[in-house]
Write a protein that holds these residues in place. Structure first.
Motif, PDB file in Angstrom:
ATOM      1  N   PRO A  38       0.808  -1.232   0.000  1.00 12.52           N
ATOM      2  CA  PRO A  38       0.000   0.000   0.000  1.00 12.52           C
ATOM      3  C   PRO A  38       0.834   1.270   0.000  1.00 12.52           C
ATOM      4  O   PRO A  38       0.292   2.353  -0.182  1.00 12.52           O
ATOM      5  N   ASN A  39       2.158   1.141   0.192  1.00 17.95           N
ATOM      6  CA  ASN A  39       3.000   2.334   0.179  1.00 17.95           C
ATOM      7  C   ASN A  39       3.385   2.757  -1.232  1.00 17.95           C
ATOM      8  O   ASN A  39       4.198   3.667  -1.419  1.00 17.95           O
ATOM      9  N   GLY A  40       2.812   2.103  -2.252  1.00 19.56           N
ATOM     10  CA  GLY A  40       3.031   2.512  -3.633  1.00 19.56           C
ATOM     11  C   GLY A  40       4.317   2.027  -4.247  1.00 19.56           C
ATOM     12  O   GLY A  40       4.804   2.624  -5.210  1.00 19.56           O
ATOM     13  N   THR A  41       4.894   0.941  -3.726  1.00 19.70           N
ATOM     14  CA  THR A  41       6.114   0.363  -4.301  1.00 19.70           C
ATOM     15  C   THR A  41       5.874  -1.091  -4.657  1.00 19.70           C
ATOM     16  O   THR A  41       5.089  -1.776  -4.011  1.00 19.70           O
ATOM     17  N   PHE A  42       6.563  -1.555  -5.706  1.00 19.14           N
ATOM     18  CA  PHE A  42       6.430  -2.942  -6.166  1.00 19.14           C
ATOM     19  C   PHE A  42       7.590  -3.815  -5.693  1.00 19.14           C
ATOM     20  O   PHE A  42       7.453  -5.023  -5.531  1.00 19.14           O
ATOM     21  N   SER A  43       8.784  -3.187  -5.465  1.00 21.07           N
ATOM     22  CA  SER A  43       9.981  -3.917  -4.995  1.00 21.07           C
ATOM     23  C   SER A  43      10.275  -5.105  -5.894  1.00 21.07           C
ATOM     24  O   SER A  43      10.359  -6.254  -5.460  1.00 21.07           O
ATOM     25  N   GLY A  44      10.450  -4.833  -7.174  1.00 24.19           N
ATOM     26  CA  GLY A  44      10.635  -5.898  -8.154  1.00 24.19           C
ATOM     27  C   GLY A  44      11.912  -6.693  -8.010  1.00 24.19           C
ATOM     28  O   GLY A  44      11.994  -7.823  -8.498  1.00 24.19           O
ATOM     29  N   ASN A  45      12.916  -6.148  -7.348  1.00 26.26           N
ATOM     30  CA  ASN A  45      14.188  -6.856  -7.188  1.00 26.26           C
ATOM     31  C   ASN A  45      14.254  -7.656  -5.890  1.00 26.26           C
ATOM     32  O   ASN A  45      15.259  -8.296  -5.609  1.00 26.26           O
ATOM     33  N   ARG A  46      13.182  -7.596  -5.085  1.00 25.57           N
ATOM     34  CA  ARG A  46      13.174  -8.336  -3.832  1.00 25.57           C
ATOM     35  C   ARG A  46      12.606  -9.734  -4.041  1.00 25.57           C
ATOM     36  O   ARG A  46      11.699  -9.939  -4.846  1.00 25.57           O
ATOM     37  N   ALA A  47      13.142 -10.732  -3.312  1.00 25.29           N
ATOM     38  CA  ALA A  47      12.626 -12.094  -3.403  1.00 25.29           C
ATOM     39  C   ALA A  47      11.203 -12.157  -2.860  1.00 25.29           C
ATOM     40  O   ALA A  47      10.881 -11.533  -1.851  1.00 25.29           O
ATOM     41  N   ILE A  48      10.332 -12.907  -3.537  1.00 22.42           N
ATOM     42  CA  ILE A  48       8.933 -13.030  -3.134  1.00 22.42           C
ATOM     43  C   ILE A  48       8.790 -14.141  -2.103  1.00 22.42           C
ATOM     44  O   ILE A  48       9.475 -15.161  -2.160  1.00 22.42           O
ATOM     45  N   THR A  49       7.921 -13.946  -1.130  1.00 25.21           N
ATOM     46  CA  THR A  49       7.659 -14.993  -0.140  1.00 25.21           C
ATOM     47  C   THR A  49       6.565 -15.917  -0.658  1.00 25.21           C
ATOM     48  O   THR A  49       5.819 -15.588  -1.588  1.00 25.21           O
ATOM     49  N   ARG A  50       6.428 -17.075  -0.009  1.00 24.58           N
ATOM     50  CA  ARG A  50       5.376 -18.012  -0.398  1.00 24.58           C
ATOM     51  C   ARG A  50       3.984 -17.413  -0.148  1.00 24.58           C
ATOM     52  O   ARG A  50       3.042 -17.651  -0.905  1.00 24.58           O
ATOM     53  N   TYR A  51       3.831 -16.593   0.899  1.00 27.58           N
ATOM     54  CA  TYR A  51       2.554 -15.957   1.165  1.00 27.58           C
ATOM     55  C   TYR A  51       2.195 -14.956   0.070  1.00 27.58           C
ATOM     56  O   TYR A  51       1.042 -14.890  -0.389  1.00 27.58           O
ATOM     57  N   GLU A  52       3.174 -14.142  -0.340  1.00 37.30           N
ATOM     58  CA  GLU A  52       2.912 -13.172  -1.404  1.00 37.30           C
ATOM     59  C   GLU A  52       2.567 -13.867  -2.715  1.00 37.30           C
ATOM     60  O   GLU A  52       1.682 -13.438  -3.459  1.00 37.30           O
ATOM     61  N   PHE A  53       3.289 -14.959  -3.001  1.00 40.84           N
ATOM     62  CA  PHE A  53       3.010 -15.709  -4.222  1.00 40.84           C
ATOM     63  C   PHE A  53       1.593 -16.283  -4.197  1.00 40.84           C
ATOM     64  O   PHE A  53       0.849 -16.211  -5.184  1.00 40.84           O
ATOM     65  N   ALA A  54       1.187 -16.847  -3.054  1.00 39.04           N
ATOM     66  CA  ALA A  54      -0.147 -17.424  -2.937  1.00 39.04           C
ATOM     67  C   ALA A  54      -1.221 -16.357  -3.112  1.00 39.04           C
ATOM     68  O   ALA A  54      -2.243 -16.580  -3.779  1.00 39.04           O
ATOM     69  N   ALA A  55      -0.994 -15.182  -2.528  1.00 38.80           N
ATOM     70  CA  ALA A  55      -1.984 -14.109  -2.636  1.00 38.80           C
ATOM     71  C   ALA A  55      -2.143 -13.644  -4.083  1.00 38.80           C
ATOM     72  O   ALA A  55      -3.261 -13.470  -4.581  1.00 38.80           O
TER      73      ALA A  55
END
Length: 577
Positions: free
Chosen positions: A137-154
């Motif tokens: 919600p802070n308006g950033t995508f953080s494309g270079n950060r590793a994704i967590t399993r929770y974020e992937f599931a969502a």
């Protein structure tokens, strides 16, 4: 000695010549690779005409050769080992997010996603075309950060809901005539490729049916290794041992491994070995070769053991033949213990710990945590013999214990203890290395020994430094000298440098003192101290073939300065299949 110099130098020169000749790159492979890349680019350009999101088309770059690609990959891995390991540790720690993700309707809502980013169109499509992109919600995508399993599931759940909605809305007018025309045009443009792909799939299905009907086993895989070695030795004819009469030899060794797994987590190894690679005959065990085998080309069941997990951190071992402690516990000499490592037997690992009685028995490994590991075993060399004075407990046997400590990911050390008992006809206290006095300090009488070892290894890419110190306290258990004791010491330092001179190459050297009898009751200890120096260069041609060439020298064989130095030259190649 001079009359043999030209003969013994030949294996070393031949080996280094092979290493340098194999390292060159094939120009023909470059031309073939360039043609393939041009064809691939043509296909991708055709696809780009029908690209609905106007995503950038990938361009294939010529590859010099498959060998060069493999070498470059291996070089980058080794040269940046520390950086890679730090990244792995970084990615293994999930970032903490204290707020839920929110749906993004436009890529413009993300301050850190720019039109120049390589994945801009993909992010834009998920957000604006499909409406299934979630971000902070802070308006950033953080494309270079590793994704967590929770974020992937969502994110996956959000897109699956969109797909489900599209399926429910689907009717005969959902696909426009323009999309149908594009699809038909694509089929026409790639008709040849589609037909060829179909033909290949049919051929693969036929081959798969043949393999299923004729497969050896659904649970067992055959792996093998062939070792070829050219070797010679020289030294003056003086003292009790000599290499003056040794002739150049060419030996071989074939190993077949039948590796089986019933659950995917257990492992059953059945090994058959046959060969004729006895090495040089100098009258001392101090010149024994690594990866050698008895002569005569006699097939032998070398290993039968089974290992299975007790839980996530514990494993058990059960062996009927060939189960040795080095198969369970880490010996901490990773570079010189491999098939393209040490040329001498002594340079492989600490002999008073890892070359002690083994064969049949039980083992247990416990990974206490990331920093500590415990290995225990009881092994016997005569478990299959039921005669008096033999069997599991009355014959030659050893009880093992080792604690391995890993303070950091690049540094390990271990403390090991072995309690051994040798029957009169199988006394080998020093593990087929060292002097005759160290191997049988009381002669051919029943002997027991307490072995202590300290091993360590440190890796700072591209250099690996390892070493050990071993001490054995032996005791005569029978005969006129029953109760006599003896002290035996050995030590070594090994160094390996990856990608030196050539990519996929390794320079290795070692220095050490083979087991020496330093003190004995009512007997004579070894009068002097001999050192072994070893230098070799190994080049990995492919994942299946490598070649190693070098030499080692024993300065005072049998720890006796009456014996002149013995030089051993070896060129060895290993082929795996």
């Amino acid at each position: 000695m001079g009359r043999k110099t030209y003969v013994v130098i030949f294996p070393l020169i031949l080996g280094m010549g092979l290493v340098l000749s194999i390292a060159s790159t094939s120009k023909a492979e470059e031309q073939i690779s360039t043609q393939d890349s041009d064809q691939n680019n043509h296909i991708l350009e055709t696809i780009e005409k029908y690209n609905p999101l106007n995503q950038p088309v990938l361009k294939f770059q010529p590859i010099a050769s498959s060998k060069q690609e493999t070498a470059t990959t291996t070089t980058e891995k080794n040269a940046n080992d520390s950086i890679i390991l730090e990244k792995i540790e970084q990615y293994s720690q999930f970032p903490e997010i204290s707020f839920p993700l929110e749906q993004i309707n436009s890529v413009n809502q993300l301050s850190d996603v720019l039109p120049t980013d390589w994945a801009y169109t993909a992010v834009q499509g998920l957000a604006e075309r499909y409406g299934c992109l979630l971000a902070s919600p802070n308006g950033t995508f953080s494309g270079n950060r590793a994704i967590t399993r929770y974020e992937f599931a969502a994110n996956l759940n959000e897109c699956l809901q969109v797909i489900q909605g599209l399926i429910e809305q689907f009717d005969e007018n959902y696909i426009s005539s323009e999309d149908l025309e594009k699809s038909q045009k694509l089929q026409e443009d790639f008709a040849v490729e589609i037909a060829e792909l179909k033909s290949r799939l049919d051929a693969l299905e036929t081959r798969a049916d043949v393999l299923d009907a004729n497969q050896f086993s659904t649970t067992t895989v055959l792996k093998g290794e062939v070792t070829l070695a050219l070797y010679d030795a020289f030294g003056d004819d003086s003292g009790t041992v000599s290499a003056d009469d040794v002739q150049m030899g060419f030996g071989h060794n074939v190993t077949l491994n039948f590796d089986t797994s019933f659950t995917g987590k257990d492992f059953l190894r059945t090994r058959i070995r046959v060969g004729d690679l006895p090495g040089v005959s100098t009258g001392t065990a101090m010149t024994f070769l690594g990866l050698g085998s008895p002569g005569g080309d006699i097939a032998k069941l070398a290993e039968v053991y089974y290992t299975f997990p007790l839980n996530d951190r514990m494993s058990a071992y059960v062996g009927g033949a060939g189960l040795d402690f080095d198969l369970m516990a880490p010996a901490l000499n990773p570079k010189l213990i491999s098939s393209n490592g040490s040329l001498s037997l002594f340079g492989i690992y600490n002999p008073n710990i890892y070359i002690q009685p083994g064969g049949a028995g039980l083992g247990y490994s416990y990974q206490i945590n990331d920093n500590f590991r415990l290995d225990l075993a009881y092994l016997t060399g005569s478990g299959e013999d039921p005669r008096d004075g033999r069997g599991l407990f009355n014959g030659t046997n050893s009880a093992y214990a080792q604690l391995t400590v890993s303070p950091t990911i690049n540094f390990d050390f271990s403390l090991a203890y072995v309690r051994s008992y040798y029957t009169a006809d199988s006394v080998e206290v020093s593990g087929f290395t060292g002097s005759e006095n160290a191997a049988r300090p009381f002669g051919d009488v029943a002997t027991s020994a307490d072995h202590f070892g300290f091993q360590t290894s440190y890796r700072l890419a591209p250099v690996t430094v390892s070493g050990w110190v071993g001490y054995s306290n032996a005791r005569a258990e029978a005969g006129a000298r029953e109760g006599d004791k003896a002290d035996i010491w050995n030590w070594a330092v090994t160094v390996a440098i990856d990608d030196l001179l050539l990519e996929n190459g390794m320079l290795g050297f070692s220095v050490g003192q083979q087991p020496k009898l330093t003190n004995v009751d009512n007997g004579d200890e070894d009068p002097d101290t001999s050192l072994q120096f070893q230098v070799f260069y190994s080049y990995r041609i492919s994942n299946n073939i490598d070649i190693t060439s070098g030499f080692f020298v024993e300065t005072k064989p049998e720890h006796d300065d009456q014996n002149d130095p013995i030089w051993v030259f070896v060129t060895r190649s290993s082929l795996r299949f």
